[in-house]
Design a protein around this motif. Structure first.
Motif, PDB file in Angstrom:
ATOM      1  N   LEU A  44       0.820  -1.212   0.000  1.00 40.64           N
ATOM      2  CA  LEU A  44       0.000   0.000   0.000  1.00 40.64           C
ATOM      3  C   LEU A  44       0.853   1.261   0.000  1.00 40.64           C
ATOM      4  N   ASP A  45       1.994   1.213   0.664  1.00 42.09           N
ATOM      5  CA  ASP A  45       2.882   2.380   0.688  1.00 42.09           C
ATOM      6  C   ASP A  45       3.409   2.709  -0.709  1.00 42.09           C
ATOM      7  N   PRO A  49      -0.783   8.066  -2.192  1.00 46.59           N
ATOM      8  CA  PRO A  49      -0.500   9.400  -2.729  1.00 46.59           C
ATOM      9  C   PRO A  49       0.551  10.118  -1.896  1.00 46.59           C
ATOM     10  N   GLY A  50       1.081  11.198  -2.445  1.00 44.93           N
ATOM     11  CA  GLY A  50       1.997  12.056  -1.704  1.00 44.93           C
ATOM     12  C   GLY A  50       3.381  11.490  -1.502  1.00 44.93           C
ATOM     13  N   ILE A  54       6.143  14.103  -8.040  1.00 48.24           N
ATOM     14  CA  ILE A  54       5.503  13.848  -9.324  1.00 48.24           C
ATOM     15  C   ILE A  54       4.232  13.010  -9.144  1.00 48.24           C
ATOM     16  N   THR A  55       3.728  12.972  -7.909  1.00 46.89           N
ATOM     17  CA  THR A  55       2.439  12.335  -7.640  1.00 46.89           C
ATOM     18  C   THR A  55       1.542  13.349  -6.941  1.00 46.89           C
ATOM     19  N   THR A  56       0.254  13.010  -6.806  1.00 45.24           N
ATOM     20  CA  THR A  56      -0.679  13.900  -6.132  1.00 45.24           C
ATOM     21  C   THR A  56      -0.223  14.200  -4.709  1.00 45.24           C
ATOM     22  N   ARG A 326      -6.045  18.248  -6.056  1.00 45.87           N
ATOM     23  CA  ARG A 326      -4.727  17.608  -6.027  1.00 45.87           C
ATOM     24  C   ARG A 326      -4.757  16.348  -6.876  1.00 45.87           C
ATOM     25  N   HIS A 327      -3.984  16.370  -7.955  1.00 43.72           N
ATOM     26  CA  HIS A 327      -4.047  15.272  -8.915  1.00 43.72           C
ATOM     27  C   HIS A 327      -2.652  14.902  -9.395  1.00 43.72           C
TER      28      HIS A 327
END
Length: 359
Positions: A44-45, A49-50, A54-56, A326-327
């Motif tokens: 899951l990690d 996100p975050g 380069i990710t949301t 946030r995308h």
């Protein structure tokens, strides 16, 4: 609405992007499989996100809670229920799309089908649902590892930047060595530059995730409607933003003659039946042949862009809409563990099905 996948190793997912939680029930996992919450959390990690710039930037810890089916580090053979709470929803970011049909989203099609929709982040159509798949996939991957089978996915293309090496020429231990999850450092740097450029221009970019499954025994899959490659394609095409699937030689194979494309058999020194080439991608007649299974999954650019676009609202009126919130500028780095999960779920299900095909 179909929320379940698999016949013997079967999962059912639930929850929405901005609801209280997302979760999964896994039924059919054999008893006695050693699995820790840390192993599930690790998967899951990799999806959460975050995790990089380069990710949301949505901040979700994605901490999994196991409700049933695992006791003292082993599966009990009963249904395994897992849940991940949503904690960082910004539902107000979506108030402007309550009546708007966002371009290339599921807003219109969900409304056409159900007469209603959850506009907060797309509800059930959001990629947030894949949290549940990744949690279940961690169980499937551990079951496969018990049988000597491994699943490894990586980013092989971002936009026009394409990794030129085949999987057998790569060090797949380097997949997580950079934030784009490409196992070649030089190519990864160029890919990251493309993603950053798209992000800085308030745009998005697509690409390809490649997957290789090693150690699969010959005989998995069914010869007619449940062909192994057909189920892999179905699983991959069920992932949000996926627009294409090819296995083995794929579309490049149409350029070859049969004399070039045929995988000729031989017996190795250990007495195993092998093929000199693997244009079949480890599958022939819908059934695994013991070679590595490999395939590519094409992801479109993320549909939400922070630029004005023309669309219509649910009254049929033309409007101008600009994305907010946030995308991801590119879904690929976070899609890698999702492809891993779905591949593991397919192979695990067929592995169990094969056990009932012979006396």
């Amino acid at each position: 609405m179909s929320n379940s996948y698999g016949k013997l190793f079967r999962i059912t997912t639930f929850g929405e992007s901005h609801g209280a939680a997302v979760g999964v029930i896994v039924d059919g996992c054999p008893a006695g499989l050693e699995i820790s919450i840390e192993e599930i959390q690790h998967a899951l990690d990799r999806r959460r996100p975050g995790q990089s710039d380069i990710t949301t930037p949505r901040k979700e810890e994605d901490k999994v809670t196991i409700l049933s089916g695992i006791f003292e580090g082993r599966t009990t053979g009963t249904p395994i229920a897992m849940v991940v709470n949503n904690k960082d929803q910004h539902s107000h970011d979506y108030s402007h799309v309550e009546h708007a049909f966002r371009p290339s989203h599921a807003d219109y099609t969900y409304t056409a089908k159900y007469g209603t929709r959850d506009y907060r982040g797309g509800g059930r159509s959001s990629a947030r649902e894949t949290v549940a798949r990744v949690a279940a996939g961690a169980l499937a991957a551990k079951l496969l590892l018990h049988h000597g089978i491994t699943v490894q996915s990586y980013v092989s293309q971002v936009g026009s930047i394409k990794l030129r090496k085949s999987y057998d020429k790569l060090d797949l231990s380097q997949i997580d060595s950079n934030k784009v999850r490409c196992p070649d450092g030089k190519t990864a740097a160029r890919m990251i530059g493309v993603v950053e450029e798209a992000r800085d221009n308030l745009d998005t970019i697509g690409g390809v995730v490649s997957c290789v499954v090693k150690g699969v025994p010959a005989g998995l899959g069914e010869p007619v409607f449940d062909k192994l490659h057909a189920e892999l394609g179905k699983a991959m095409l069920s992932i949000n933003a996926v627009k294409g699937f090819e296995y083995g030689s794929g579309f490049e194979g149409v350029k070859m003659r049969g004399s070039e494309h045929n995988d000729q058999f031989y017996t190795d020194e250990q007495g195993n039946i092998r093929t000199h080439t693997n244009n079949s991608g480890g599958i022939q007649g819908g059934i695994s042949n013991g070679q590595d299974i490999y395939f590519n999954v094409a992801f479109k650019p993320v549909a939400t862009i922070l630029q004005p676009q023309t669309t219509i609202n649910d009254a049929g009126e033309e409007i101008t809409l600009q994305g907010k919130g946030r995308h991801d500028p590119c879904v690929l780095p976070r899609a890698v563990p999702i492809v891993d999960a779905m591949a593991a779920l397919v192979i695990a299900d067929f592995l169990l099905r094969q056990k009932v095909n012979k006396v």
